[in-house]
Write a protein that holds these residues in place. Structure first.
Motif, short mmCIF file in Angstrom:
data_model
loop_
_atom_site.label_atom_id
_atom_site.label_comp_id
_atom_site.label_asym_id
_atom_site.label_seq_id
_atom_site.Cartn_x
_atom_site.Cartn_y
_atom_site.Cartn_z
N LEU A 1 40.48 30.70 26.93
CA LEU A 1 39.22 31.47 27.59
C LEU A 1 39.87 32.43 28.59
O LEU A 1 40.64 31.93 29.58
CB LEU A 1 38.10 30.51 28.09
CG LEU A 1 37.50 29.66 27.32
CD1 LEU A 1 36.65 28.75 28.05
CD2 LEU A 1 36.92 30.15 25.90
N TRP A 2 39.69 33.65 28.58
CA TRP A 2 40.26 34.60 29.66
C TRP A 2 39.18 35.23 30.53
O TRP A 2 38.10 35.61 30.20
CB TRP A 2 41.21 35.55 29.05
CG TRP A 2 42.30 35.17 28.19
CD1 TRP A 2 42.44 34.84 26.94
CD2 TRP A 2 43.56 34.74 28.93
NE1 TRP A 2 43.58 34.32 26.45
CE2 TRP A 2 44.47 34.26 27.70
CE3 TRP A 2 44.26 35.11 30.23
CZ2 TRP A 2 45.84 34.08 27.96
CZ3 TRP A 2 45.54 34.69 30.17
CH2 TRP A 2 46.49 34.21 29.12
N PHE A 3 39.53 35.22 31.80
CA PHE A 3 38.42 35.95 32.94
C PHE A 3 39.22 36.73 33.74
O PHE A 3 40.48 36.60 34.09
CB PHE A 3 37.88 34.53 33.63
CG PHE A 3 37.34 33.69 33.03
CD1 PHE A 3 35.89 33.82 32.72
CD2 PHE A 3 37.84 32.57 32.23
CE1 PHE A 3 35.25 32.89 32.06
CE2 PHE A 3 37.23 31.61 31.57
CZ PHE A 3 36.10 31.90 31.29
N THR A 4 38.51 37.74 34.13
CA THR A 4 38.89 38.88 35.26
C THR A 4 38.26 38.25 36.42
O THR A 4 37.29 37.40 36.22
CB THR A 4 38.88 40.28 34.93
OG1 THR A 4 37.31 40.40 35.06
CG2 THR A 4 39.38 40.42 33.61
N ARG A 5 38.57 39.01 37.68
CA ARG A 5 37.73 38.88 38.84
C ARG A 5 36.24 39.11 38.54
O ARG A 5 35.35 38.75 39.53
CB ARG A 5 38.21 39.76 40.06
CG ARG A 5 38.20 41.20 39.62
CD ARG A 5 38.50 41.93 40.77
NE ARG A 5 39.84 41.45 41.55
CZ ARG A 5 39.66 41.29 43.09
NH1 ARG A 5 38.79 41.28 43.70
NH2 ARG A 5 41.09 40.97 43.73
N ASP B 1 31.40 28.45 19.78
CA ASP B 1 31.77 27.61 20.53
C ASP B 1 32.61 28.13 21.69
O ASP B 1 32.24 28.11 22.87
CB ASP B 1 32.11 26.58 20.16
CG ASP B 1 31.21 25.32 19.37
OD1 ASP B 1 30.12 25.68 19.25
OD2 ASP B 1 31.69 24.71 18.52
N ARG B 2 33.49 28.85 21.29
CA ARG B 2 34.35 29.87 22.04
C ARG B 2 33.46 30.69 22.96
O ARG B 2 33.68 30.75 24.33
CB ARG B 2 35.44 30.42 21.45
CG ARG B 2 36.32 31.11 22.42
CD ARG B 2 37.49 31.62 21.73
NE ARG B 2 38.53 32.40 22.65
CZ ARG B 2 38.01 33.76 23.42
NH1 ARG B 2 36.84 34.18 23.05
NH2 ARG B 2 38.87 34.28 24.43
N ALA B 3 32.86 31.39 22.44
CA ALA B 3 32.06 32.54 23.16
C ALA B 3 30.82 31.78 24.24
O ALA B 3 30.75 32.39 25.31
CB ALA B 3 31.22 33.24 22.08
#
Length: 799
Positions: free
Chosen positions: A342-346, A76-78
């Motif tokens: 949840l982590w995101f880069t540009r 679910d996280r993925a």
């Protein structure tokens, strides 16, 4: 005569909708308006496939844990990492006119059936009772935000290539996979291969692979075949179009056939049951069919992170913070929801990080942008009124990359690939890149930059995921990809289409189910000068030399060849080539890298055929002797293998005794021995392999894992002469007579009529369903659109 209609009230309808279900389970929907039509399509999709589409939605939105518990929390996280998170106005406007209205109506129809089931559980498919939950309501945005069900490229190859270079070097990579067009690898400046961990794609795979497939890449190469034949080469003087997409062999089927008829639209064919519209089929004015055109739409970015704060990464001369999104996931029997970060880069979602090594990894994917929901773009072309309109609609197609072939009653045939191609100004996409700002996309290459064909002089055109960029295409300047599928299926199709004229629908079905192994036929000449004093080996050589190369279910040589070539000769020859490149203590690891155990995608025979037919010095100074020794050394092991698999009686050594189809319901993964009988179909013997036109890829247990459970051949202009197949059956409800009714015919390479005209549909109707506005009297006349306008137009949203 069919029994009296079953009537359902459907909130939101403006007029009655009639659904006629034919004897093969295909629903024909007749509505008085487009909004009513797609409302009814959603209701009907839920009626036939409710558990399947509910599971699809849960998997896509990251809501499996609500039903299956904590074991699905990582999935679910993925999945949530790879949702579309952009502006929905931009998303809807990127598709064809009216797509938002189509999705809204479709979802309202799904929700109406969900409400019916919640009010009267007798309508619920049995899966819900077994699991103890109820179907969920949808939002229109769910249709567009879920992206993880598509077929995407080339992250897996990018990483596999990097790991091979990391551990063994470029010469070993040449023995792993062919790149086309021929192309020298260049490691991007600043990329440290040593920091890429073996499991860097674990989260990506969790997001893109259902948990009932054990969390790994799907077994078998997903591909497809399609072709179009001009009137000059057919028996009738009308064009023919054939399409057989290859996906996982599942129960229920992935595809769902339907006929959608209302003013301005009269389309029939298949799509995925959780999506509105038709993506493969025809609309009475143009026929269309797709295969994967594997555009490289993905990149892995490698970051150096801040030792003082691992949630910052080095970009353009400064530390840039990652963006955090915190969400809650309902978890069955846990008492309270789980919180996930949840982590995101540009560039995109972070799929792996290692603070101790100061690294992080994110995925940039074209398919996470606006207008890229898989297959939703078909709403823009399913009402095209001819070739020009169809090609124009394909300009808006985003993902996945597709080879569309099309044919019109006026005799026009063509090929139009579609999909957005990232513009990488200073690298080629074959390997990961540093995420420090040196490697950025410059948008996408212009729409219309892909090649295309209209009315080819040869009178036919075919695609099978092979490298089909024409000579002179500037792939180095606007790279589509270097990772194409093996051309063996296309080679066989092309040879057959070019060999004669007078093609018929039945001929196309025979070609779709062709079991000729070009790989086997190309290997057989190597056996001409080989002999042995061992009677068993001599017998095996004679079996293989006298064989016609057909991987028929009843063939003994077919079983012998597949076991010998896949499990014994290929690793032996690659090991001999690797022995010249790596030290002895690294040989086993290098072989595992170039031929991963259990990876059916390695059925790609290009490297092996190249080594066998043009070895050069790669097998040492005496390649002929090396190959002869390899043959004689591996045949005894293959014979012993067959004895273990099928017993000592060689009369029982047939390919179909070993290679079988047994599609399984997702519940088998959770219920195990408690799974009811209806969670499986078969087993049935199967011919072919991953190399044949009838692509029947298999894993280590020889069970067919992928292939064409859906097939279509369209007689363009005489639409009722078209045929189709959709196995195991049209319905996903185990109580339905159409749940597994097509499975035996599919296994026997059969097809059924795909009826289009109203008269033919009425003659073959076995069930009628009437959908009515809730307050309407039961005696209203059902709609009849035999003479409706089938032109283009938008969809009005009557929300």
């Amino acid at each position: 005569m069919p029994p009296p209609p079953t009537t359902f009230p459907l909130p939101g309808l403006t007029a009655p909708v009639e659904i006629r279900i034919d004897r093969w389970g295909v629903p024909h929907l007749y509505a008085a308006s487009r909004d009513d039509l797609f409302l009814a399509q959603g209701f009907n999709a839920a009626r036939d496939r409710l558990f399947q589409i509910d599971l699809w939605r849960r998997r896509g939105l990251g809501l499996l844990s609500e039903v299956f518990g904590e074991s699905c929390l990582e999935h679910d996280r993925a999945a949530r990492l790879f949702l579309y998170r952009g502006d929905m106005a931009a998303e809807w406007s990127a598709y064809g006119p009216g797509t938002e209205g189509v999705a809204d109506a479709f979802v309202r129809g799904v929700n109406a059936y969900v409400a019916l089931c919640r009010a009267d559980p007798a309508h619920l498919p049995p899966e819900f009772e077994l699991l103890g939950h109820r179907p969920a309501y949808w939002e229109p945005a769910d249709v567009a935000r879920i992206r993880s069900h598509g077929l995407f490229y080339n992250l897996e190859q990018e990483v596999a290539r990097a790991l091979t270079l990391r551990d063994h070097g470029p010469e070993v990579e040449e023995l792993r996979r062919v790149r086309e067009p021929s192309h020298d690898l260049r490691v991007p400046e600043g990329l440290d291969l040593s920091v890429i961990p073996d499991d860097v794609l674990r989260v990506y795979r969790l997001a893109t692979t259902p948990p009932w497939e054990n969390g790994g890449p799907s077994q078998g190469p997903d591909g497809s075949n399609n072709w179009v034949i001009a009137p000059s080469r057919t028996a009738t003087g009308r064009p023919l179009l054939a399409n057989d997409p290859h996906r996982a062999v599942t129960l229920p089927a992935l595809r769902y056939l339907a006929h959608l008829s209302a003013p301005g639209i009269d389309a029939i064919g298949a799509g995925e049951p959780a999506l509105p519209g038709i993506s493969i089929g025809h609309n009475g004015r143009i026929a269309f069919g797709l295969t994967i055109f594997p555009i490289d739409q993905e990149d892995l970015y490698v970051y150096r992170t801040n030792p003082a704060d691992p949630r910052e990464y080095w970009y353009d001369g400064h530390w840039e913070p990652m963006r955090r999104v915190t969400e809650t996931v309902p978890v069955r029997d846990a008492g309270q929801p789980a919180t996930v970060d949840l982590w995101f880069t540009r560039h995109g979602p972070v799929i792996h990080d290692d603070p101790e090594r100061g690294t992080a990894f994110a995925v940039r994917a074209a398919w996470l942008g606006p207008g890229m929901a898989p297959y939703l773009g078909s709403t823009g072309y399913m009402t095209a009124d001819g070739p020009d309109a169809f090609v124009a609609a394909m300009d808006r197609w985003g993902a996945p990359g597709e080879n569309q072939v099309y044919a019109a009653p006026d005799g026009t045939i063509g090929w139009q690939p579609g999909g957005r191609v990232p513009d990488r100004p200073n690298w080629d996409g074959t390997l990961p890149v540093p995420g420090d700002g040196r490697y950025e996309w410059a948008g996408f290459h212009p729409v219309g930059s892909l090649p295309s064909v209209r009315d080819p002089a040869q009178g036919w055109f075919a695609t099978a995921n092979q490298m089909n960029l024409p000579p002179g295409y500037p792939n180095a300047d606007r790279t589509v990809t270097y990772d194409w599928h093996a051309p063996v299926r296309h080679d066989r199709i092309a040879a057959e289409l070019a060999a004669r004229t007078g093609w018929t629908v039945a001929d196309c079905v025979r070609l779709q189910t062709d079991h000729t192994s070009l790989t086997a036929r190309r290997v057989q000449p190597l056996l001409a000068g080989v002999s042995s004093d061992d009677p068993d080996v001599a017998w095996a050589l004679e079996q293989l030399r006298a064989w016609d190369g057909e991987l028929a279910p009843g063939s003994l040589p077919a079983a012998l060849f597949e076991v010998w070539f896949r499990r014994h000769l290929r690793p032996a020859v690659r090991e001999r080539a690797l022995a010249h490149l790596v030290p002895p203590d690294r040989l086993a690891a290098a072989l595992a890298r170039v031929l991963p155990v259990g990876d059916a995608a390695t059925t790609d025979p290009r490297v092996d055929l190249d080594l066998l037919l043009t070895p050069g010095d790669r097998l040492g100074p005496d390649p002929d002797g090396t190959l002869r020794t390899a043959v004689l050394d591996t045949l005894p092991a293959a014979l012993a293998d067959l004895g273990r698999l099928l017993g000592p009686d060689r009369a029982r050594w047939t390919w179909g005794a070993l290679h079988q189809a047994e599609p399984r319901h997702p519940l088998t993964a959770w219920l195990g021995e408690r799974a009811p009988d209806w969670t499986r179909a078969g087993p049935v013997p199967r011919g072919g392999s991953g190399d044949t036109v009838d692509a029947t890829a298999y894993g280590p247990d020889f069970r067919q894992s992928a292939g064409a459970t859906f097939r279509l051949v369209i007689d363009v202009g005489d639409w009722d002469a078209s045929v189709a197949m959709n196995a195991p059956g049209q319905s996903g409800d185990p109580r339905s007579p159409h749940y597994r009714d097509l499975f035996a015919d599919w296994a026997a390479d059969g097809a059924f009529p795909l009826l289009y005209g109203r008269a033919a549909v009425e003659r073959n109707t076995t069930q009628v369903i009437m959908l009515r506005p809730p307050d309407e009297a039961a005696a209203d006349t059902p709609p009849d659109h035999r003479d409706s306008d089938h032109g283009k137009g938008g969809v009005t949203n009557h929300r």
